[in-house]
Design a protein around this motif. Sequence first.
Motif, PDB file in Angstrom:
ATOM      1  N   ILE A  62       0.777  -0.660   0.397  1.00  0.00           N
ATOM      2  CA  ILE A  62       0.208   0.429   0.084  1.00  0.00           C
ATOM      3  C   ILE A  62       0.812   1.423   0.122  1.00  0.00           C
ATOM      4  O   ILE A  62       2.269   1.333  -0.251  1.00  0.00           O
ATOM      5  CB  ILE A  62      -1.138   0.169   1.785  1.00  0.00           C
ATOM      6  CG1 ILE A  62      -0.232  -0.286   2.638  1.00  0.00           C
ATOM      7  CG2 ILE A  62      -1.673  -0.891   1.463  1.00  0.00           C
ATOM      8  CD1 ILE A  62      -0.516   0.150   3.996  1.00  0.00           C
ATOM      9  N   MET A 320      -7.349   3.711  11.666  1.00  0.00           N
ATOM     10  CA  MET A 320      -8.566   4.090   9.936  1.00  0.00           C
ATOM     11  C   MET A 320     -10.140   2.651  10.272  1.00  0.00           C
ATOM     12  O   MET A 320     -11.121   2.875  10.383  1.00  0.00           O
ATOM     13  CB  MET A 320      -7.778   2.847   8.838  1.00  0.00           C
ATOM     14  CG  MET A 320      -6.927   3.977   8.471  1.00  0.00           C
ATOM     15  SD  MET A 320      -5.877   2.696   7.155  1.00  0.00           S
ATOM     16  CE  MET A 320      -5.389   1.442   7.840  1.00  0.00           C
ATOM     17  N   LEU A 343      -8.736   3.652   3.702  1.00  0.00           N
ATOM     18  CA  LEU A 343      -7.421   3.837   3.470  1.00  0.00           C
ATOM     19  C   LEU A 343      -7.179   4.520   2.672  1.00  0.00           C
ATOM     20  O   LEU A 343      -5.788   4.846   2.970  1.00  0.00           O
ATOM     21  CB  LEU A 343      -7.112   2.574   2.284  1.00  0.00           C
ATOM     22  CG  LEU A 343      -6.049   2.384   1.365  1.00  0.00           C
ATOM     23  CD1 LEU A 343      -4.734   2.031   3.110  1.00  0.00           C
ATOM     24  CD2 LEU A 343      -5.587   0.956   1.157  1.00  0.00           C
ATOM     25  N   VAL A 388      -8.168  -5.167   1.235  1.00  0.00           N
ATOM     26  CA  VAL A 388      -8.241  -4.297   1.769  1.00  0.00           C
ATOM     27  C   VAL A 388      -9.452  -4.601   2.822  1.00  0.00           C
ATOM     28  O   VAL A 388      -8.941  -3.767   3.909  1.00  0.00           O
ATOM     29  CB  VAL A 388      -9.318  -2.818   0.890  1.00  0.00           C
ATOM     30  CG1 VAL A 388     -10.701  -3.901  -0.193  1.00  0.00           C
ATOM     31  CG2 VAL A 388      -9.196  -1.736   1.425  1.00  0.00           C
TER      32      VAL A 388
END
Length: 437
Positions: A62, A320, A343, A388
Amino acid sequence: MTPIDLLIEARWIIPVEPADTTLEHHAVAIKDERIVAVLPIGEARTRFDAAETVPLPDHILIPGLVNLHCHAAMTLMRGLADDLPLMRWLQEAIWPTEARHASHAFVRDGSLLAAAEMLQGGITTCNDMYFFPEATAEAFDRLGLRATLGITVLDFPCQYATDADDFLRKGLAARDAWRDHPLIGFALAPHAPYTVSDKTFERVGALAAELEIPIHIHLHETAGEIADSLRDFGQRPITRLEALGLLGPNLIGVHAVHLAPEDIDRLALHQCAVAHCPTSNMKLASGTAPITRLVHRGLSVGLGTDGAASNNRLDLFREMRQASLLAKLDSGDASALPAHRALRMATLDGARALGLDGQIGSLVAGKSADITAVRIDEPDAFPCYHPVSHLLHVLDRRCVSDVWVGGQQRLKRGKLLQITNTELLGIARLWQNKLRQ
């Protein structure tokens, strides 16, 4: 074949741009600290001649995470005072401790601990606000963390400066000393509407426009802040800042918990950004920020940890997750703030708030190679249907294995390359003993 410096091969890549994209069995090609291409592994091996290849067959790649609000040096006060509302926490614990101990050495050492913690948790960029910014710059430079450092401004004296003019003079001198550093930038950081006068705000606004740098400010954090502003100024803090000319795309309002519809209208009209700090907001009982409404209005909303004294972790994986869950709870909508969007808040949206989205925040050709690799190789992480989703709801910062900032590796197989745990523990114990006294 085209020569490159580094090829990172991964099981999955979540590039953030294009949106809602997950790539399987892809690689990132890097040359001269920048991403050259993101492409299938087989194609990468035939197209590029890499000086170094890093195979990560059980990992998610990422973009490096962006911590949009932090007080790094306050890591030395982690857990010093808990279970207090904001103003009591400040007045009874934090400000007295800072008055006794804050110094160049305190800030440098606290920032070293913070930088180590952030890099180990996949954070590659930090937007910081504290005294002695030159000391924070020294620490972040040593560990190789990208940062925007706040030129903190208050209208009352402290151990760092005597008045607003002194704060600005010292902060601007630090900016001049570090202005050519490739990873260190600066912002103007008036602490909050309740600690800064109209005259100082006007000067901050003029300087920010002249220097073309962000303004980083605590804003609408508590209900008490709003009540005090109505009593003292006859208007809400956001209205006051608008009248003083501070609202604009370069303003990052931190917390933004207590927002009336007209406040959101003003933030949207001026294209301001917001740094959402869900864990700190909950821990200090400040409230729940209306994030879904801000996102729907098109504001750039990034994520911040706040300081370790009020969180008590510098952990964007947790932020998050908290942000996504709180948005669902607050809105009553289970689809609110899905994993890809959370994200993006921790990467591209934070970068955009800092004016750095052309350089970092997503894994696309031309951007700086700020990259975080996350392991997904333990039984408690399987089965994995949507990588994800796993980033938000299964994995945590302990799964971060490797980190690159500008193509330079800072974390390798979980170990920092610029400092040892022995040195970090020594720093922490030294200051713990001092603060205990």
